[in-house]
Design a protein around this motif. Structure first.
Motif, PDB file in Angstrom:
ATOM      1  N   VAL A 142       0.458   0.264 -11.305  1.00 43.64           N
ATOM      2  CA  VAL A 142      -0.388   0.870 -10.270  1.00 43.64           C
ATOM      3  C   VAL A 142      -0.325   2.388 -10.371  1.00 43.64           C
ATOM      4  CG1 VAL A 142      -0.743   1.089  -7.792  1.00 43.64           C
ATOM      5  CG2 VAL A 142      -0.113  -1.111  -8.778  1.00 43.64           C
ATOM      6  N   SER A 143       0.887   2.904 -10.615  1.00 39.14           N
ATOM      7  CA  SER A 143       1.035   4.345 -10.708  1.00 39.14           C
ATOM      8  C   SER A 143       0.203   4.903 -11.843  1.00 39.14           C
ATOM      9  CB  SER A 143       2.512   4.698 -10.924  1.00 39.14           C
ATOM     10  OG  SER A 143       3.282   4.202  -9.868  1.00 39.14           O
ATOM     11  N   HIS A 190      -1.160   9.094   7.081  1.00 37.65           N
ATOM     12  CA  HIS A 190       0.037   8.387   6.597  1.00 37.65           C
ATOM     13  C   HIS A 190      -0.118   7.787   5.201  1.00 37.65           C
ATOM     14  CE1 HIS A 190       1.551   9.064  10.565  1.00 37.65           C
ATOM     15  NE2 HIS A 190       0.612   8.307  11.144  1.00 37.65           N
ATOM     16  N   ILE A 191      -1.338   7.537   4.758  1.00 42.05           N
ATOM     17  CA  ILE A 191      -1.506   6.948   3.425  1.00 42.05           C
ATOM     18  C   ILE A 191      -1.037   7.906   2.335  1.00 42.05           C
ATOM     19  CG2 ILE A 191      -3.873   7.768   3.042  1.00 42.05           C
ATOM     20  CD1 ILE A 191      -4.436   5.039   1.730  1.00 42.05           C
ATOM     21  N   ILE A 192      -1.082   9.236   2.649  1.00 35.67           N
ATOM     22  CA  ILE A 192      -0.616  10.222   1.661  1.00 35.67           C
ATOM     23  C   ILE A 192       0.874  10.035   1.408  1.00 35.67           C
ATOM     24  CG2 ILE A 192      -0.328  12.691   1.226  1.00 35.67           C
ATOM     25  CD1 ILE A 192      -2.834  13.138   2.939  1.00 35.67           C
ATOM     26  N   SER A 193       1.622   9.698   2.470  1.00 29.83           N
ATOM     27  CA  SER A 193       3.064   9.458   2.313  1.00 29.83           C
ATOM     28  C   SER A 193       3.320   8.241   1.427  1.00 29.83           C
ATOM     29  CB  SER A 193       3.698   9.271   3.690  1.00 29.83           C
ATOM     30  OG  SER A 193       5.043   8.917   3.569  1.00 29.83           O
ATOM     31  N   ASP A 194       2.581   7.171   1.657  1.00 34.23           N
ATOM     32  CA  ASP A 194       2.740   5.967   0.813  1.00 34.23           C
ATOM     33  C   ASP A 194       2.340   6.258  -0.630  1.00 34.23           C
ATOM     34  OD1 ASP A 194       3.706   4.463   2.855  1.00 34.23           O
ATOM     35  OD2 ASP A 194       1.847   3.371   3.268  1.00 34.23           O
ATOM     36  N   GLU A 196       2.577   9.048  -2.264  1.00 36.90           N
ATOM     37  CA  GLU A 196       3.660   9.789  -2.915  1.00 36.90           C
ATOM     38  C   GLU A 196       4.822   8.864  -3.273  1.00 36.90           C
ATOM     39  OE1 GLU A 196       4.484  12.785  -0.066  1.00 36.90           O
ATOM     40  OE2 GLU A 196       2.904  14.160  -0.782  1.00 36.90           O
ATOM     41  N   MET A 197       5.084   7.887  -2.412  1.00 39.84           N
ATOM     42  CA  MET A 197       6.153   6.908  -2.710  1.00 39.84           C
ATOM     43  C   MET A 197       5.818   6.116  -3.973  1.00 39.84           C
ATOM     44  SD  MET A 197       8.601   7.001  -0.323  1.00 39.84           S
ATOM     45  CE  MET A 197       9.312   5.364  -0.251  1.00 39.84           C
ATOM     46  N   VAL A 198       4.574   5.707  -4.100  1.00 46.00           N
ATOM     47  CA  VAL A 198       4.156   4.940  -5.278  1.00 46.00           C
ATOM     48  C   VAL A 198       4.296   5.782  -6.535  1.00 46.00           C
ATOM     49  CG1 VAL A 198       2.154   3.888  -6.400  1.00 46.00           C
ATOM     50  CG2 VAL A 198       2.615   3.400  -4.012  1.00 46.00           C
ATOM     51  N   GLN A 199       3.924   7.086  -6.445  1.00 44.18           N
ATOM     52  CA  GLN A 199       3.992   7.963  -7.612  1.00 44.18           C
ATOM     53  C   GLN A 199       5.417   8.148  -8.108  1.00 44.18           C
ATOM     54  OE1 GLN A 199       1.725  11.504  -6.297  1.00 44.18           O
ATOM     55  NE2 GLN A 199       0.424  11.118  -8.084  1.00 44.18           N
ATOM     56  N   THR A 200       6.383   8.049  -7.230  1.00 46.55           N
ATOM     57  CA  THR A 200       7.785   8.189  -7.635  1.00 46.55           C
ATOM     58  C   THR A 200       8.375   6.892  -8.183  1.00 46.55           C
ATOM     59  OG1 THR A 200       8.541   7.680  -5.383  1.00 46.55           O
ATOM     60  CG2 THR A 200       8.166   9.999  -5.935  1.00 46.55           C
TER      61      THR A 200
END
Length: 1178
Positions: A142-143, A190-194, A196-200
């Motif tokens: 996904v990333s 809040h989707i921006i926070s999720d 960023e989590m996926v990108q990491t």
């Protein structure tokens, strides 16, 4: 690795063969180690002996050659570097590496499936949703997708804007303002926070979970409030109330998405089940489900023999009440009844397949013997099964001694199954089928294997459970389900057995193109049932008539790499890991005939001349040559080929198909099979084996087989002082192993068993040269005494010891075998003989003596000892032309006689012993004019005759049950011999013929004939064989090649006569079904045929006085157990014997496991000096 000298996973024995073919000192190859993963074995030939060096990886993944202690080792970065180093002389090997042995040319890869257009591909996975919680591996995908999206200039801000824009296009009029605001906040912030989590690389989406929890807050509380109400109404309509089911569902904690899903699933399940339960109750009434789950009383009309006069009576079996009721009229009053405790024994007649003797206990504690004749043998078998069910249901034992198993295999042809498939589970159709009276008896375990299965697991599981519910009214528990592409195995069991089943294991092996595709291969399931281990393998092997060698390779690959059962048994493959192993599936072995014979094959199928076609069955031929399924058994095939039918009918075989490469022929064949292999001296009987005739969606017909198998309990804790005060001991003496190998190494033995604390290793044996290509390893004083964890005979005599002969240099196994501890002559030496196999090949034998010491006590009689076989023929005839289909069963013959004997070959005394043939040649021939008519004939006749019950019976199979609407014809049947067990005991009674003829007094009228509706009418007079009968297939007239000597020789009295007749009657060159009674029982029986051998010699008069002296004191039955008719025969004058051919047919059949009046605890132990063939029962 593309080096020519690297051979991958070839077997040790194959490596030795390749080196021997080259025959030069310094020839070498490298193969994968069989004992250690990621290790290698370097095999070097020197002076016609093979030396094996183990190559091990160290901690740094460098390779070293294992050496003796103190010898410095050298490390190598690769195999190539290691090989180049040891090509130099004097580097420490027995000889330097000189001649690399190249790999064998691999067989061409599998062609596309014959019905490639019908074979479904693996199911396509649904597209992944980015916003769903994903495993870390998938999150990376996904990333990467999201990273790629940056190419289109989609940044964090534009992603929010895009999603908010999509939300505006939706109809949100029914969404509450509160919920709409929550969604917008998430998409905006809040989707921006999720993201960023996926990108990491994280798989966690905390903001989404928070949103879902808030949205479903009301739903969770409402579901929690609704569930108890639905559960209450479900209990009201529950069919069967089980302990503990009344407890309420535990209230789950927070309203997390996971808990909400669980609640919703519970709601869906409850709502769907309540409707069905209410509908069933309203239709059938509140008590109907309980009644239907019980076995209703069944009445049998029989003839009772009283002083030679037959009278009609009715036997009513009430399983639930535990009563056997005897009535004069079907609807009349009860004359007598006997409770289950008063029914002591059922004794089946071996000569008359309809006859049954019941031993009853009278009021004065005396036994009474009652004889009955049923309308046919299937009715007798149904009666016996019902009484066994009665004894089992009312047994005082907490755990069962015996269970029944249904095995089904079906290539579904990538087509959806019909709605009704119950005939499959009722064993209805062609072949050896169950009687209608047994329909009420559900099996304990159902194992269903499918190939080319187009359905999903849930869909197919629902179909199976509904079908079983319909015929048994039981909701079966799913024990295991495992799928490889479109190959699937399902195991279902009665709810009462759920807690008895443990250690469930599943696995699969791919054997498709390059052994990497799962379109061909196998799936397997294993588990423990109390103290007994079971294994089930469902395989789909390579297709194509010409691909039998590839199928053999498939079998070997599955055998080696299917990982099931106890992992502690690592030296053993699946053929030794289980008490009972069942192998089912579309094995794809064909009838090996040219395409020009197609119409001739069809004609033989119409006439039910199956034995003539089975002579060309590839699987039987390969088994006979010991290339596949070594030591497996298969019930006699008496049904039509199950492939390749035209879909929608069973009346036409579609054996041609036009392809781009030309016309493709698929001749009718028995592709779908069920085989089994069990430990020596355990109870297993095949009760049915056939195929359905009403399931026609596929080009294959479903095949069924049912088995009665013995099981053991978990027994007691080893800490119980009752069983540890007197310590048991197992001692092996004077043992030696004869191995087929050219390796020069030392060997030791590993002993494995569930009755031992752990495996036990012996000291090294002493090597001696044997015959060509053999090595004898003697373990004179090197074998340790084994201490079992429990010494009680009730436990210990049911156990087995697995042995593995291993090399000291590589710890690789050179042969594995199994030894039964069912030894009654404890405290004395008993001979043992175990066949050694490795990866499906016979590699040698293990012989010696065993001494078993147990605590005080004896084994109780088991449920499967309740039914026995009565040998009600007079012995004394010398068998002629003893020919075997397996080298391991070339036995002597000596004669001993007894008018009536109930003998169990598994429990008899030790002494010098004679031997019994496993099979005799069976060819249709014309009776001699000098021969008196045979008193019984079970030959299928074109005309109908009246049975003893006064009913007219038709031909063997009704037109509705036979493909191609076969006409009644004379059906030749041929003897069958099955692979011998890995260890067999040899009883003295093996010298007796197992189906001796009953002489008939001159002038005496022939007895009344009995009809067998399954195999045609039986005439009262001997008839001359028709011209058609005499034209037996040429393939069956070939001479049997001489069998290798197995250290047994004919006795002097028999050697000349046997040698005279050995060439007169050619034996079948293939492993084909035996001729015998079509009794459809658990018993071993042989069938008397009204045919003879054309000879000018007059019949020889044989009396019991001519018999050679018996080598063991015979067991004399009680007077009450000898029928009056047989007692009378003892005083009659001798009569002319039947012709040689008839005697050959009669003396060919082995006996059933329960064929004894000597119970296990009272019989003496039998000797054990060679492998005895075990012939299955009809």
């Amino acid at each position: 690795m593309d080096q020519c000298w690297y051979h991958g996973n070839i077997t040790r024995s194959r490596a030795e063969d390749l080196l021997s073919k080259v025959g030069k000192d310094g020839s070498f190859l490298v193969r994968a180690s069989e004992s250690i993963p990621s290790a290698y074995a370097l095999c070097v030939l020197y002076r016609n002996c093979v030396y094996t060096y183990r190559i091990l990886p160290d901690k740094e993944n460098k390779l070293i050659v294992q050496a003796s202690e103190g010898v410095p080792v050298k490390c190598f970065d690769s195999l190539e570097e290691l090989i180049e180093f040891y090509k130099k002389e004097n580097m420490g090997l027995v000889w330097h590496l000189k001649y690399p042995v190249p790999r064998e040319e691999e067989e061409a890869a599998d062609e596309p499936e014959e019905d490639a257009d019908l074979v479904p591909t693996p199911p396509i996975l649904p597209p992944r949703n980015i916003l769903v919680t994903l495993p870390s591996s998938e999150t990376k995908e996904v990333s990467s997708l999201l990273e790629n999206s940056r190419v289109a200039d989609v940044n964090k801000l534009s992603l929010s804007e895009t999603l908010l824009q999509r939300l505006q296009y939706q109809d949100t009029s029914s969404v509450s303002d509160e919920h709409l605001k929550l969604i917008q906040d998430y998409l905006r912030v809040h989707i921006i926070s999720d993201f960023e989590m996926v990108q990491t690389g994280s798989s966690n989406l905390p903001q989404l979970k928070k949103l879902l929890t808030l949205l479903c807050k009301g739903l969770f509380s409402e579901a929690s409030r609704t569930l108890p109400s639905l559960e209450s109404i479900q209990k009201v309509f529950e069919q069967q109330l089980h302990p503990g089911i009344h407890q309420r569902s535990q209230m789950l904690g927070e309203a997390s998405p996971v808990n909400i899903v669980l609640k919703l699933n519970q709601l869906i399940s409850l709502l769907s089940s309540i409707e069905e339960k209410v509908k069933t109750l309203l239709i059938e009434g509140p008590d109907s489900t309980h009644r239907r789950s019980l076995i209703p009383p069944v009445t049998f009309e029989v003839k009772a023999d009283s002083l030679g006069i037959f009278s009609k009576i009715h036997l009513k079996v009430d399983v639930e009440m535990g009563k056997l009721i005897i009535k004069r009229a079907k609807d009349g009053p009860e004359d007598k009844f006997y409770t289950h405790k008063k029914i002591l024994q059922l004794i089946k007649s071996q000569k008359v397949p309809n006859k049954l003797v019941i031993l009853l206990e009278t009021e004065k504690e005396k036994t009474q013997r009652k004889e009955y004749v049923f309308s046919d043998s299937k009715k007798r078998e149904g009666f016996c099964q019902l009484l066994q069910q009665m004894k089992n249901k009312h047994s005082e034992q907490p755990e069962p001694d015996m269970i029944t198993i249904f095995i089904g295999t079906w290539n579904m042809g990538a087509a959806t199954p019909p709605k009704k498939i119950t005939s499959w589970f009722l064993s209805k159709g062609q072949g050896k089928t169950r009687d209608d009276t047994a329909d009420y008896i559900p099996h304990d375990i159902y194992v269903i294997g499918t190939q080319e299965d187009p359905q999903g697991e849930k869909e197919w599981l629902e179909t199976l459970r509904q079908s079983l519910q319909e015929i048994t009214s039981i909701s079966f528990k799913v024990i295991a389900i495992h799928t490889l592409w479109n190959i699937r195995i399902v195991v279902l069991a009665k709810p009462e057995h759920e807690n008895r089943i443990s250690h469930i294991c599943t696995d699969n092996v791919k054997t498709g193109i390059a052994n990497t595709l799962g379109n061909k291969g196998a799936v397997g399931v294993s588990f423990m049932f109390n103290g007994t281990s079971f294994g089930f393998v469902n395989s789909h092997l390579t297709s194509g008539s010409e691909k039998k060698h590839r199928r053999n390779q498939n079998y070997t690959s599955i055998l080696r790499f299917l990982t099931l059962g106890d992992k502690k048994l690592s030296p053993f493959n699946i053929t030794h890991r289980f008490t009972h192993l069942f192998w089912l599936g579309d094995l794809n072995y064909r009838v090996e005939q040219p395409p020009t014979e197609a119409e001739n094959i069809i004609q033989k199928i119409r006439q039910q001349q199956y034995p003539e076609l089975l002579a060309f069955d590839q699987l039987l031929i390969e088994r006979k040559d010991q290339k596949v399924f070594l030591q497996f058994e298969e019930e006699e095939i008496t049904f039509a080929p199950t492939y390749r039918f035209e879909r929608g009918t069973r009346e036409k075989y579609a054996y041609t198909k036009q392809k781009a490469t030309g016309m493709k022929y698929n001749l009718p064949s028995w592709c779908d099979r069920v085989l089994w292999k069990s430990y020596p001296m355990v109870h297993v009987v095949c009760q049915s084996y056939g195929c359905t005739t009403d399931i026609m969606t596929s080009d294959h017909s479903p095949v069924f087989a049912t088995f009665e198998v013995g099981v053991t309990s978990q027994f007691v804790s080893k800490n119980d002082s009752k069983y540890t005060d007197s310590q048991g001991e197992i001692e092996f003496l004077h043992c030696y192993a004869t191995l087929k190998t050219k390796s020069q190494t030392k060997f030791y033995i590993e002993f494995h068993s569930s009755c031992l604390e752990g495996f036990v290793k012996s000291q090294e044996g002493e090597n001696e040269d044997g015959n060509e290509g053999e090595l004898v390893v003697k373990f004179v004083d090197a074998l340790p005494k084994l201490t079992p964890i429990i010494s009680d005979p009730e436990y210990l005599l049911d156990q087995h010891i697995l042995i593995s002969i291993k090399s000291s240099d590589s710890d690789e196994s050179y042969g594995e075998g199994c030894i039964a501890l069912r030894i009654e002559a404890t405290e004395s030496l008993v001979p043992i003989h175990a066949v050694l196999t490795h990866h499906g090949e016979k590699t040698g034998v293990f012989q010696g003596e065993i001494k078993l010491q147990t605590s005080q006590g004896k084994q109780r009689e088991k449920l499967y000892d309740f039914v026995k076989i009565e040998r009600d023929e007079i012995a004394g005839q010398k068998p002629k032309n003893i020919s075997n289909l397996e080298p391991s069963k070339d036995w002597d013959q000596t004669n001993s006689s007894t008018p009536t004997d109930i003998s169990n070959p598994n429990y008899l005394g030790m002494a010098a012993f004679s031997q019994q043939p496993s099979a005799t040649s069976q060819l249709k021939q014309i009776p001699s004019p000098d021969q008196p008519p045979s008193p019984w004939s079970y030959e299928q006749q074109p005309k109908e005759t009246t049975s003893v019950m006064g009913q007219s019976q038709s031909s063997s199979t009704s037109p509705s049950l036979s493909p191609l609407s076969p006409k009644p014809t004379l059906q030749p049947t041929v003897n069958r011999s099955i692979c011998s067990r890995s260890q067999e005991y040899l009883p003295p009674e093996l010298g007796k013929t197992t189906a001796e003829p009953v002489p008939q007094e001159e002038g005496q009228q022939k007895p009344e004939m009995f009809e067998n509706p399954l195999y045609g009418s039986m005439g009262c007079k001997g008839k001359v064989a028709s011209k058609k009968e005499q034209d037996y297939p040429k393939a069956l007239r070939k001479e049997q090649p001489p069998l290798p000597d197995q250290s047994f020789h004919l006795t002097k009295s028999q050697e000349p006569e046997s040698s005279k007749t050995s060439g007169k009657q050619p034996s079948p060159p293939f492993l084909v079904p035996t001729q015998r009674f079509r009794s459809y029982t658990c018993s071993g029986q042989s069938e008397e045929k009204n045919t003879g051998e054309k000879t000018q010699a007059k019949p020889k008069v044989t009396t019991s006085s001519e018999n050679s002296a018996p080598l063991k004191k015979l067991v004399k039955p009680l007077r009450s157990e000898v029928s009056p008719s047989i007692q009378g025969q003892q005083n009659k004058p001798p009569l002319p014997s039947k012709s040689r051919a008839v005697l050959d047919m009669q003396n060919s059949k082995g006996r059933d496991y329960r064929d004894s009046s000597e119970l296990p605890h009272s019989g003496k132990h039998r000797t054990e000096e060679g492998p005895v063939g075990r012939t299955t029962t009809p």
